[in-house]
Design a protein around this motif. Structure first.
Motif, mmCIF file in Angstrom:
data_model
loop_
_atom_site.group_PDB
_atom_site.id
_atom_site.type_symbol
_atom_site.label_atom_id
_atom_site.label_comp_id
_atom_site.label_asym_id
_atom_site.label_seq_id
_atom_site.Cartn_x
_atom_site.Cartn_y
_atom_site.Cartn_z
ATOM 1 N N TYR A 172 -4.724 5.435 -23.632
ATOM 2 C CA TYR A 172 -3.339 4.989 -23.547
ATOM 3 C C TYR A 172 -3.319 3.472 -23.437
ATOM 4 C CZ TYR A 172 1.553 4.709 -22.343
ATOM 5 O OH TYR A 172 2.898 4.402 -22.372
ATOM 6 N N SER A 173 -4.240 2.940 -22.664
ATOM 7 C CA SER A 173 -4.437 1.494 -22.565
ATOM 8 C C SER A 173 -5.895 1.241 -22.247
ATOM 9 C CB SER A 173 -3.566 0.873 -21.466
ATOM 10 O OG SER A 173 -2.200 0.904 -21.801
ATOM 11 N N CYS A 174 -6.383 0.069 -22.614
ATOM 12 C CA CYS A 174 -7.741 -0.321 -22.260
ATOM 13 C C CYS A 174 -7.780 -1.831 -22.068
ATOM 14 C CB CYS A 174 -8.756 0.124 -23.312
ATOM 15 S SG CYS A 174 -8.609 -0.691 -24.919
ATOM 16 N N VAL A 175 -8.744 -2.274 -21.280
ATOM 17 C CA VAL A 175 -8.932 -3.700 -21.009
ATOM 18 C C VAL A 175 -10.401 -4.033 -21.209
ATOM 19 C CG1 VAL A 175 -8.882 -5.514 -19.251
ATOM 20 C CG2 VAL A 175 -6.994 -3.880 -19.402
ATOM 21 N N LEU A 176 -10.667 -5.016 -22.030
ATOM 22 C CA LEU A 176 -12.022 -5.470 -22.267
ATOM 23 C C LEU A 176 -12.579 -6.114 -21.002
ATOM 24 C CD1 LEU A 176 -13.280 -7.092 -25.465
ATOM 25 C CD2 LEU A 176 -13.670 -8.327 -23.346
ATOM 26 N N ILE A 177 -13.830 -5.841 -20.698
ATOM 27 C CA ILE A 177 -14.448 -6.359 -19.475
ATOM 28 C C ILE A 177 -15.073 -7.715 -19.754
ATOM 29 C CG2 ILE A 177 -16.210 -5.977 -17.714
ATOM 30 C CD1 ILE A 177 -15.905 -2.981 -18.259
ATOM 31 N N PRO A 178 -14.604 -8.758 -19.090
ATOM 32 C CA PRO A 178 -15.223 -10.066 -19.312
ATOM 33 C C PRO A 178 -16.577 -10.139 -18.631
ATOM 34 C CG PRO A 178 -13.579 -10.235 -17.586
ATOM 35 C CD PRO A 178 -13.505 -8.828 -18.105
ATOM 36 N N GLN A 192 -4.513 5.625 -9.352
ATOM 37 C CA GLN A 192 -5.070 6.661 -10.230
ATOM 38 C C GLN A 192 -6.405 6.243 -10.818
ATOM 39 O OE1 GLN A 192 -1.856 6.817 -13.016
ATOM 40 N NE2 GLN A 192 -0.912 8.632 -12.121
ATOM 41 N N LEU A 193 -6.539 4.958 -11.123
ATOM 42 C CA LEU A 193 -7.710 4.493 -11.861
ATOM 43 C C LEU A 193 -8.999 4.645 -11.069
ATOM 44 C CD1 LEU A 193 -6.219 1.355 -13.638
ATOM 45 C CD2 LEU A 193 -7.019 3.466 -14.721
ATOM 46 N N ARG A 194 -8.909 4.706 -9.769
ATOM 47 C CA ARG A 194 -10.131 4.898 -8.982
ATOM 48 C C ARG A 194 -10.843 6.182 -9.391
ATOM 49 N NH1 ARG A 194 -12.569 3.011 -4.406
ATOM 50 N NH2 ARG A 194 -13.757 4.519 -3.165
ATOM 51 N N CYS A 195 -10.072 7.203 -9.735
ATOM 52 C CA CYS A 195 -10.666 8.485 -10.119
ATOM 53 C C CYS A 195 -10.571 8.762 -11.613
ATOM 54 C CB CYS A 195 -9.985 9.624 -9.371
ATOM 55 S SG CYS A 195 -10.245 9.601 -7.590
ATOM 56 N N ASN A 196 -9.741 8.020 -12.334
ATOM 57 C CA ASN A 196 -9.473 8.383 -13.726
ATOM 58 C C ASN A 196 -9.830 7.301 -14.744
ATOM 59 O OD1 ASN A 196 -7.943 11.115 -13.603
ATOM 60 N ND2 ASN A 196 -6.970 9.880 -12.012
ATOM 61 N N ALA A 197 -10.320 6.149 -14.295
ATOM 62 C CA ALA A 197 -10.746 5.123 -15.246
ATOM 63 C C ALA A 197 -11.995 5.590 -15.971
ATOM 64 C CB ALA A 197 -11.011 3.805 -14.524
ATOM 65 N N GLN A 198 -12.082 5.286 -17.257
ATOM 66 C CA GLN A 198 -13.220 5.684 -18.074
ATOM 67 C C GLN A 198 -13.851 4.437 -18.683
ATOM 68 O OE1 GLN A 198 -14.796 8.754 -18.972
ATOM 69 N NE2 GLN A 198 -16.237 7.289 -19.887
ATOM 70 N N ALA A 199 -15.144 4.282 -18.468
ATOM 71 C CA ALA A 199 -15.860 3.168 -19.090
ATOM 72 C C ALA A 199 -16.048 3.443 -20.578
ATOM 73 C CB ALA A 199 -17.208 2.961 -18.418
ATOM 74 N N ILE A 205 -18.285 -2.116 -22.224
ATOM 75 C CA ILE A 205 -17.505 -3.185 -22.848
ATOM 76 C C ILE A 205 -16.035 -3.164 -22.438
ATOM 77 C CG2 ILE A 205 -19.042 -3.332 -24.837
ATOM 78 C CD1 ILE A 205 -16.960 -1.760 -26.449
ATOM 79 N N ALA A 206 -15.547 -2.061 -21.907
ATOM 80 C CA ALA A 206 -14.121 -1.988 -21.555
ATOM 81 C C ALA A 206 -13.900 -0.859 -20.563
ATOM 82 C CB ALA A 206 -13.259 -1.769 -22.802
ATOM 83 N N THR A 207 -12.759 -0.915 -19.903
ATOM 84 C CA THR A 207 -12.300 0.173 -19.039
ATOM 85 C C THR A 207 -10.978 0.681 -19.593
ATOM 86 O OG1 THR A 207 -13.364 -0.800 -17.112
ATOM 87 C CG2 THR A 207 -11.643 0.815 -16.697
ATOM 88 N N ALA A 208 -10.816 2.001 -19.622
ATOM 89 C CA ALA A 208 -9.646 2.587 -20.276
ATOM 90 C C ALA A 208 -9.133 3.767 -19.473
ATOM 91 C CB ALA A 208 -9.995 3.038 -21.693
ATOM 92 N N ILE A 209 -7.926 4.188 -19.827
ATOM 93 C CA ILE A 209 -7.368 5.415 -19.285
ATOM 94 C C ILE A 209 -7.025 6.311 -20.472
ATOM 95 C CG2 ILE A 209 -5.041 4.381 -19.113
ATOM 96 C CD1 ILE A 209 -4.702 6.161 -16.579
ATOM 97 N N PHE A 210 -7.705 7.456 -20.538
ATOM 98 C CA PHE A 210 -7.551 8.402 -21.636
ATOM 99 C C PHE A 210 -6.718 9.595 -21.162
ATOM 100 C CE2 PHE A 210 -11.320 6.138 -22.991
ATOM 101 C CZ PHE A 210 -11.217 6.096 -24.382
ATOM 102 N N PRO A 211 -5.595 9.881 -21.811
ATOM 103 C CA PRO A 211 -4.738 10.981 -21.348
ATOM 104 C C PRO A 211 -5.406 12.349 -21.385
ATOM 105 C CG PRO A 211 -3.555 9.552 -22.884
ATOM 106 C CD PRO A 211 -4.993 9.150 -22.944
#
Length: 776
Positions: free
Chosen positions: A224-230, A442-449, A471-477
């Protein structure tokens, strides 16, 4: 950086300790996310904003002509040394740093075009020439660009170079008309053999309703959204050195900040120096979806961490209307939220499941909103850190300007807030802040690398070592439906960037044959046969082949709030405990404790159960020699140190010295480690690389085969880890001219790669090219 920086964490921790007991008790007693956000908002003051300002490096995300000039100078140095990849990256950094209408912008574009020309990326070179001219390239230097354009056109007209074909798709500048004609984006999809189930113990989960064969695609999903990890990533150089030595290029410099594809010629954001994109499509999509609000907050978001940014980004994408809809009670069957989503059996059971968290809504925002946030399980201090972080970030957002016009309020505007801020943000839009906090929790338990395989070592090495990088952290529905197992029955494969259209695909093909639009996609495949009725599981990180049971269970309890009772953990308990016992592959002990040899008789060492203080005891009744845990740890550490020294010697192109050190270390290891011990596998792999570097193909193959035995013992005969190691062996046989061994190995490597990565992974294409060449 997932959590906020240490300075901000310390600031909020001190704020928490300074609260009077009544305020702390009141905050701790809150059970609704809305109330927690409102309370944190009242506690957030100008002092918090001032402190945030003091630790932000505003200049890091701002345009800077001087910094652009320095980047161009570094690029010139790399160009002169013929390191064109590094040159292109330095010039790209200059492009992103240069303000619009500055003299550095066209110069950086022009210089980058020269590097791209030498890399045979001719279309990208032409694009940069056009950009240099558009941005005011000096007239007295135009002849250089015209000559380069002429040479590029010769190559392009004669047939695009294969290398250009491979890279250009991720970096071509697609214009507006292409956007209107683009087909719809592939959404999440679950195979017919699986369905969404629910139980109070497991929550939402995925279960097989029919048998699923090994290698079959179970689901595909987009974040649904993702953020690239610097952060700095080790990047191959021409001589095998780390990119950190040549400028510190990390994921944020090498990848598109929307679709995550690798690119040497990104398009910059016009407002900041940080964000960059592989194409105008990604640039425009990101701007409309989130970056127009994130852009002025770049330095703040770097301080607040990846999780805060991902929570904000998901909320910005959803918008106020979707958030208001998600907050409404679920009445009857919900259909309008997933017109493009899959229809699973659970899609028709919403009326029987009044709890929204028990239903799945495809790839819509509802699926994200109703993920469990576990507010009551977060410690009060962590809850306070999250709440104050988001409340402060929300105030900073309100200071940057009015909210989007599309976020229509359902009621009349309210009066301006007394303590400042933009009045347009002060009514129902507090729901936005509450939603950001909800997603943060939510992201503590549902974030996906999101991970990517990366080659390590010199580009000219005959044997490549590969490792996963995050390379990124995302949330997948939909992926979030899968529960954890320390010995999962699935494999995950991520794809980024440009789409690849499989040859011969048709509408009736399975999910693995689907044509994917550009972007990030995860594909979940069955790693083994899954029978009807079995739950479909994947690993959240702690895996039985890498970590002892006690440590796995501790990490899972700490982050995910459950005591793991999966097959591997349960088997260990049945065999006598939850921690230090010996394991089989996939069991609950530690692989570093399996494969230890008695220092006297070469029998196997077992951890002593009678007296834990003694450490290990020989399993041979005629010997019973005891070794302390500290002796074993010291011995393993000495082998590890020598191995790392040898790898460093190879990176510095001193293979002969590396071989001498590795030979001594391997002799020492043979006295105390069985051939199946993981360290023996790593030593053998390093020996293979060293021998291949000096052209001794037979010894290289022999050691790589020994490494494969250790990896197969650790991860299993059907593991992707073994497949990757055997792929290296096939490359080695091919490069060494060993036709027979290569042809005999290719089918097994192909089977393993197809099982975990699907029929269209690049490695399979390379194997096919090898086989075609060998068969002539």
């Amino acid at each position: 950086m997932d959590l906020p920086c240490v300075q901000w964490q310390d600031h909020v921790a001190q704020k928490w300790t300074r609260l009077d007991p009544e305020s702390r008790e009141r905050f701790t007693s809150l059970v609704e996310v809305d109330d927690v956000f409102k309370c944190a908002s009242t506690l957030t003051t100008q002092d918090d904003l001032d402190f945030l300002e003091s630790i932000c490096d505003r200049g890091s995300a701002q345009k800077d002509t001087e910094r652009a000039a320095k980047c161009r100078e570094k690029g010139n140095c790399s160009f002169k040394s013929r390191d064109y990849t590094a040159a292109a990256l330095h010039y790209s950094q200059g492009v992103c740093s240069a303000p619009l209408r500055s003299e550095q912008l066209p110069l950086c574009y022009a210089n980058r075009s020269a590097a791209l020309y030498h890399l045979q990326l001719y279309q990208d070179c032409l694009n940069d020439i056009d950009r240099a001219l558009k941005n005011g390239y000096p007239s007295h230097l135009l002849h250089k660009l015209e000559e380069r354009r002429t040479q590029c056109l010769k190559h392009v007209s004669g047939g695009q170079d294969e290398k250009d074909d491979r890279h250009g798709a991720a970096s071509k500048n697609h214009q507006g008309p292409d956007r209107a004609e683009a087909p719809s984006v592939l959404t999440s999809e679950i195979c017919p053999q699986a369905t969404v189930g629910f139980s109070p113990e497991k929550g939402r989960h995925l279960v097989a309703v029919q048998g699923i064969a090994a290698g079959e695609v179970i689901l595909t999903d987009r974040p649904y959204s993702c953020v690239l990890i610097p952060g700095v990533e080790e990047v191959q150089g021409r001589r095998g050195g780390l990119e950190t030595e040549r400028g510190g290029f990390g994921t944020e410099h090498r990848r598109c900040h929307r679709c995550l594809s690798e690119t040497l010629c990104p398009l910059p954001c016009d407002g900041c120096s940080y964000s960059r994109y592989c194409s105008s499509d990604c640039q425009q999509d990101a701007w409309e979806e989130h970056h127009q609000w994130e852009c002025p907050l770049g330095a703040d978001l770097m301080v607040m961490g990846v999780m805060s940014q991902l929570a904000l980004r998901a909320t910005l994408k959803a918008g106020l209307k979707n958030i208001q809809t998600a907050r409404e009670p679920i009445r009857g069957k919900h259909t309008k939220s997933e017109p493009d989503g899959p229809r699973t059996e659970s899609s028709d059971t919403y009326t029987n499941q009044p709890d929204p968290a028990a239903s799945h809504y495809g790839d819509s925002y509802l699926s994200v909103f109703h993920l469990l946030h576990h507010l009551n399980r977060h410690s009060p201090a962590l809850r306070f850190l999250n709440a104050v972080t988001i409340a402060t970030l929300f105030r900073r957002l309100s200071e940057t300007g009015p909210p989007p016009a599309s976020w229509t309020l359902s009621g009349p505007p309210a009066a301006p807030e007394e303590d400042g801020g933009n009045a347009d943000w002060s009514t129902e839009l507090w729901l936005m802040g509450s939603a950001v906090l909800r997603h943060m929790l939510q992201l503590r338990c549902n974030a996906q690398a999101i991970v990517s395989l990366q080659d390590a070592g010199a580009t000219n090495s005959p044997v490549q070592s590969r490792r996963e990088i995050r390379i990124a952290t995302a949330i997948f529905p939909t992926l979030s439906l899968l529960n954890h197992s320390c010995c999962p029955n699935t494999s995950l494969a991520f794809s980024t960037g440009a789409a690849v259209e499989p040859s011969g695909s048709d509408p009736s093909a399975d999910l693995s044959e689907s044509v994917s639009e550009p972007g990030v996609t995860v594909t979940v495949r069955a790693a083994k046969v899954i029978d009807a009725g079995q739950e479909i599981l994947h690993c959240y990180g702690p895996h039985s082949s890498r970590m002892v049971t006690r440590k796995r269970q501790h990490l899972l309890q700490e982050q995910y709030y459950f005591l793991c009772q999966c097959e591997a953990c349960s088997r260990t308990q049945e065999e006598g405990g939850t921690g230090g016992g010996q394991q089989r592959s996939g069991g609950g002990g530690t692989r570093l404790e399996e494969g230890l040899l008695c220092f006297k008789c070469k029998g196997s060492l077992k951890r002593s159960g009678a007296d834990k203080g003694t450490g290990f005891m020989c399993s041979q009744s005629s010997c019973c020699h005891r070794v302390s845990s500290s002796e074993v740890s010291l011995m393993l550490q000495e082998i590890r140190v020598d191995l790392e020294k040898a790898v460093d010697l190879m990176e510095r192109e001193r293979p002969d010295e590396a071989l001498r050190l590795l030979s001594r270390t391997q002799c020492q290891a043979a006295r105390v480690l069985a051939e199946t011990h993981p360290l023996q596998g790593e030593l053998a792999d390093a020996m293979a690389r060293a021998y291949a570097t000096v052209g001794d193909w037979d010894n290289a193959a022999s050691h790589l085969e020994r490494s494969a035995i250790a990896i197969g013992s650790q991860y299993g005969d059907d593991s992707i880890e073994l497949g990757q190691q055997l792929f290296k062996l096939a490359q080695l046989h091919f490069n060494g001219g060993a036709r027979g061994p290569a042809l005999s190995l290719i089918p097994e490597v192909s089977r393993l790669l197809r099982l975990h990565s699907g029929p269209h992974c690049p490695e399979l294409q390379e194997l096919q090219a090898m086989e075609d060449c060998l068969r002539g």
